[in-house]
Design a protein around this motif. Structure first.
Motif, PDB file in Angstrom:
ATOM      1  N   LEU A 108       0.822  -1.206   0.000  1.00 57.25           N
ATOM      2  CA  LEU A 108       0.000   0.000   0.000  1.00 57.25           C
ATOM      3  C   LEU A 108       0.860   1.262   0.000  1.00 57.25           C
ATOM      4  CD1 LEU A 108      -2.794  -1.053   2.528  1.00 57.25           C
ATOM      5  CD2 LEU A 108      -2.970  -0.910   0.036  1.00 57.25           C
ATOM      6  N   LEU A 109       1.925   1.263   0.808  1.00 52.46           N
ATOM      7  CA  LEU A 109       2.799   2.445   0.876  1.00 52.46           C
ATOM      8  C   LEU A 109       3.505   2.685  -0.453  1.00 52.46           C
ATOM      9  CD1 LEU A 109       4.395   2.036   4.434  1.00 52.46           C
ATOM     10  CD2 LEU A 109       2.696   3.721   3.718  1.00 52.46           C
ATOM     11  N   THR A 110       4.056   1.598  -1.009  1.00 55.27           N
ATOM     12  CA  THR A 110       4.777   1.765  -2.274  1.00 55.27           C
ATOM     13  C   THR A 110       3.828   2.149  -3.412  1.00 55.27           C
ATOM     14  OG1 THR A 110       4.610  -0.631  -2.608  1.00 55.27           O
ATOM     15  CG2 THR A 110       6.651   0.210  -1.665  1.00 55.27           C
ATOM     16  N   SER A 111       2.593   1.614  -3.361  1.00 60.16           N
ATOM     17  CA  SER A 111       1.609   1.979  -4.388  1.00 60.16           C
ATOM     18  C   SER A 111       1.234   3.456  -4.267  1.00 60.16           C
ATOM     19  CB  SER A 111       0.356   1.107  -4.252  1.00 60.16           C
ATOM     20  OG  SER A 111       0.649  -0.245  -4.471  1.00 60.16           O
ATOM     21  N   ALA A 112       1.002   3.897  -3.026  1.00 55.98           N
ATOM     22  CA  ALA A 112       0.654   5.300  -2.813  1.00 55.98           C
ATOM     23  C   ALA A 112       1.798   6.213  -3.234  1.00 55.98           C
ATOM     24  CB  ALA A 112       0.300   5.531  -1.341  1.00 55.98           C
ATOM     25  N   TYR A 113       3.028   5.813  -2.876  1.00 55.26           N
ATOM     26  CA  TYR A 113       4.174   6.637  -3.240  1.00 55.26           C
ATOM     27  C   TYR A 113       4.388   6.647  -4.751  1.00 55.26           C
ATOM     28  CZ  TYR A 113       8.841   8.683  -3.115  1.00 55.26           C
ATOM     29  OH  TYR A 113       9.929   9.498  -3.302  1.00 55.26           O
ATOM     30  N   SER A 114       4.143   5.521  -5.394  1.00 52.10           N
ATOM     31  CA  SER A 114       4.282   5.454  -6.845  1.00 52.10           C
ATOM     32  C   SER A 114       3.266   6.376  -7.524  1.00 52.10           C
ATOM     33  CB  SER A 114       4.077   4.012  -7.336  1.00 52.10           C
ATOM     34  OG  SER A 114       5.055   3.161  -6.800  1.00 52.10           O
ATOM     35  N   ILE A 115       2.040   6.404  -7.027  1.00 51.54           N
ATOM     36  CA  ILE A 115       1.016   7.305  -7.577  1.00 51.54           C
ATOM     37  C   ILE A 115       1.438   8.755  -7.372  1.00 51.54           C
ATOM     38  CG2 ILE A 115      -1.364   8.090  -7.300  1.00 51.54           C
ATOM     39  CD1 ILE A 115      -2.083   5.192  -6.552  1.00 51.54           C
ATOM     40  N   TYR A 116       1.987   9.038  -6.155  1.00 50.62           N
ATOM     41  CA  TYR A 116       2.449  10.396  -5.868  1.00 50.62           C
ATOM     42  C   TYR A 116       3.561  10.806  -6.839  1.00 50.62           C
ATOM     43  CZ  TYR A 116       5.358  13.941  -3.607  1.00 50.62           C
ATOM     44  OH  TYR A 116       6.127  15.047  -3.349  1.00 50.62           O
TER      45      TYR A 116
ATOM     46  N   ILE B 267      14.839  -1.161  -4.608  1.00 52.98           N
ATOM     47  CA  ILE B 267      15.959  -1.659  -3.806  1.00 52.98           C
ATOM     48  C   ILE B 267      15.616  -1.650  -2.312  1.00 52.98           C
ATOM     49  CG2 ILE B 267      18.328  -1.214  -3.086  1.00 52.98           C
ATOM     50  CD1 ILE B 267      18.900  -0.188  -5.879  1.00 52.98           C
ATOM     51  N   GLY B 268      15.121  -0.504  -1.826  1.00 57.42           N
ATOM     52  CA  GLY B 268      14.866  -0.366  -0.391  1.00 57.42           C
ATOM     53  C   GLY B 268      13.782  -1.277   0.123  1.00 57.42           C
ATOM     54  N   PHE B 269      12.600  -1.198  -0.492  1.00 54.20           N
ATOM     55  CA  PHE B 269      11.474  -1.993  -0.012  1.00 54.20           C
ATOM     56  C   PHE B 269      11.503  -3.410  -0.584  1.00 54.20           C
ATOM     57  CE2 PHE B 269       9.795   2.302   0.684  1.00 54.20           C
ATOM     58  CZ  PHE B 269       9.306   2.170   1.966  1.00 54.20           C
ATOM     59  N   GLY B 270      11.757  -3.522  -1.864  1.00 48.29           N
ATOM     60  CA  GLY B 270      11.670  -4.831  -2.512  1.00 48.29           C
ATOM     61  C   GLY B 270      12.668  -5.837  -1.988  1.00 48.29           C
ATOM     62  N   VAL B 271      13.951  -5.474  -2.010  1.00 43.79           N
ATOM     63  CA  VAL B 271      14.987  -6.400  -1.572  1.00 43.79           C
ATOM     64  C   VAL B 271      14.844  -6.706  -0.080  1.00 43.79           C
ATOM     65  CG1 VAL B 271      17.465  -6.762  -1.311  1.00 43.79           C
ATOM     66  CG2 VAL B 271      16.559  -5.693  -3.396  1.00 43.79           C
ATOM     67  N   GLY B 272      14.556  -5.669   0.728  1.00 44.33           N
ATOM     68  CA  GLY B 272      14.386  -5.886   2.168  1.00 44.33           C
ATOM     69  C   GLY B 272      13.250  -6.839   2.480  1.00 44.33           C
TER      70      GLY B 272
ATOM     71  N   SER C 128      11.931   5.245  -8.552  1.00 43.81           N
ATOM     72  CA  SER C 128      11.634   3.825  -8.757  1.00 43.81           C
ATOM     73  C   SER C 128      12.790   2.941  -8.305  1.00 43.81           C
ATOM     74  CB  SER C 128      11.322   3.570 -10.234  1.00 43.81           C
ATOM     75  OG  SER C 128      12.418   3.938 -11.043  1.00 43.81           O
ATOM     76  N   LEU C 129      14.027   3.415  -8.487  1.00 42.08           N
ATOM     77  CA  LEU C 129      15.196   2.640  -8.057  1.00 42.08           C
ATOM     78  C   LEU C 129      15.231   2.505  -6.536  1.00 42.08           C
ATOM     79  CD1 LEU C 129      17.845   1.254  -8.883  1.00 42.08           C
ATOM     80  CD2 LEU C 129      18.962   3.488  -8.664  1.00 42.08           C
ATOM     81  N   ILE C 130      14.960   3.601  -5.815  1.00 42.10           N
ATOM     82  CA  ILE C 130      14.960   3.571  -4.349  1.00 42.10           C
ATOM     83  C   ILE C 130      13.874   2.642  -3.830  1.00 42.10           C
ATOM     84  CG2 ILE C 130      14.527   4.937  -2.290  1.00 42.10           C
ATOM     85  CD1 ILE C 130      17.280   5.333  -3.514  1.00 42.10           C
ATOM     86  N   ILE C 131      12.691   2.706  -4.446  1.00 42.77           N
ATOM     87  CA  ILE C 131      11.582   1.854  -3.998  1.00 42.77           C
ATOM     88  C   ILE C 131      11.921   0.379  -4.215  1.00 42.77           C
ATOM     89  CG2 ILE C 131       9.196   1.196  -4.481  1.00 42.77           C
ATOM     90  CD1 ILE C 131       8.672   4.135  -5.149  1.00 42.77           C
TER      91      ILE C 131
END
Length: 308
Positions: free
Chosen positions: A240-248, A270-275, A265-268
């Motif tokens: 939900l957070l990444t979707s909201a941030y992507s829309i923003y 790497i930071g959220f996806g890999v973690g 998109s790179l930060i999202i």
């Protein structure tokens, strides 16, 4: 056939076994009930096995049964081993260090008779451990209650269990044995009664803080679905957070176009996806490891010698 079976896992009981045995014998003789004691020698470092053999020779094979395990398998596995050899209608489990008073068995029996409970726990009014040990034990207990909501809040090593309930526990084959978790699966007709918790007569507990932590982690991974639920909830929140941030980012890109191309998109990713992937792999790895242990049919205990 004895009416009551007292199962005692033994690790460092050389100095306390005789006193414990005589107190149990005196209690049941005064009560006028038949009993047996099953000692399970769990690979301890002292001469407990020799003491048990001497007591058996003195009091008789009808009073004392004994099992010596090939190595240390842990308290809960030792109890399951003892369950295989009981004959009594009711089983009482207690420690060998005299912190459980044999006279308090009367409280367990009275509580059980009130509503024919399947399991009755002795609830310690005051723990006779160090302040640090008491604090860590309370914390672990709260965490286990969070992870296993059906676990009785007063669970302890001083228990009365019906024979048929104990036999159901023997049918289970998990990678990690937690007797109170088994009892939770078998029945919810459980009660507790206040009992005294005495100071250790000699020596110190074999349960270090490190062992308690490892014990709790194993219980969580084996008996609780909380880690998986945490992963699921975390995944939904992160999605939900990444979707909201992507829309923003997308809206701001169209309105202001002030982001460096590709940076958000790179930060999202790497930071959220890999973690998140690493977290999921870690939790799934714990479960896969335990599934592997179960499929290999690793025994919970191995009997070296039986005096039955």
């Amino acid at each position: 056939m004895p009416e009551y079976s007292v199962v005692v896992p033994v690790y460092q009981g050389e100095a306390t076994l005789r006193s414990l045995t005589l107190q149990i014998q005196a209690f049941f003789q005064e009560l006028g009930r038949s009993f047996e004691i099953i000692f399970v020698c769990d690979g301890g470092p002292d001469n407990s096995w020799q003491v048990i053999q001497t007591l058996r020779a003195e009091l008789g094979a009808d009073v004392i049964k004994a099992v010596q395990l090939s190595r240390n398998f842990g308290q809960h596995n030792a109890l399951l081993c003892g369950f295989r050899h009981v004959c009594g209608r009711f089983i009482i489990t207690m420690d060998e260090d005299l912190q459980h008073r044999p006279t308090d068995i009367a409280r367990l029996l009275e509580r059980q008779a009130e509503a024919d409970y399947d399991v009755v726990y002795g609830k310690y009014e005051t723990l006779q451990h160090s302040a640090f040990r008491n604090s860590t034990s309370r914390t672990m207990r709260r965490l286990l209650r969070l992870g296993i909501p059906d676990l009785h809040p007063d669970y302890s090593a001083f228990r009365l269990i019906k024979m048929e309930v104990a036999q159901h526990c023997l049918m289970m084959r998990n990678s990690y044995t937690f007797l109170d978790g088994y009892l939770t699966w078998v029945t919810n007709h459980v009660a507790s009664v206040p009992v005294e918790h005495q100071e250790r007569a000699v020596g110190k507990s074999a349960y270090t803080v490190g062992k308690l932590v490892a014990h709790s982690i194993n219980i969580f991974a084996t008996f609780s679905d909380l880690p998986i639920r945490l992963l699921s909830i975390t995944s939904v929140v992160v999605f939900l957070l990444t979707s909201a941030y992507s829309i923003y980012v997308l809206v701001r890109k169209f309105l202001y176009n002030d982001f460096l191309s590709g940076f958000p998109s790179l930060i999202i990713s790497i930071g959220f996806g890999v973690g998140l992937l690493l977290l999921g792999m870690g939790i799934l790895g714990e479960y896969i490891h335990r599934i592997n242990l179960k499929t290999t049919r690793r025994p919970n205990f191995v009997e070296r010698q039986v005096l039955d």
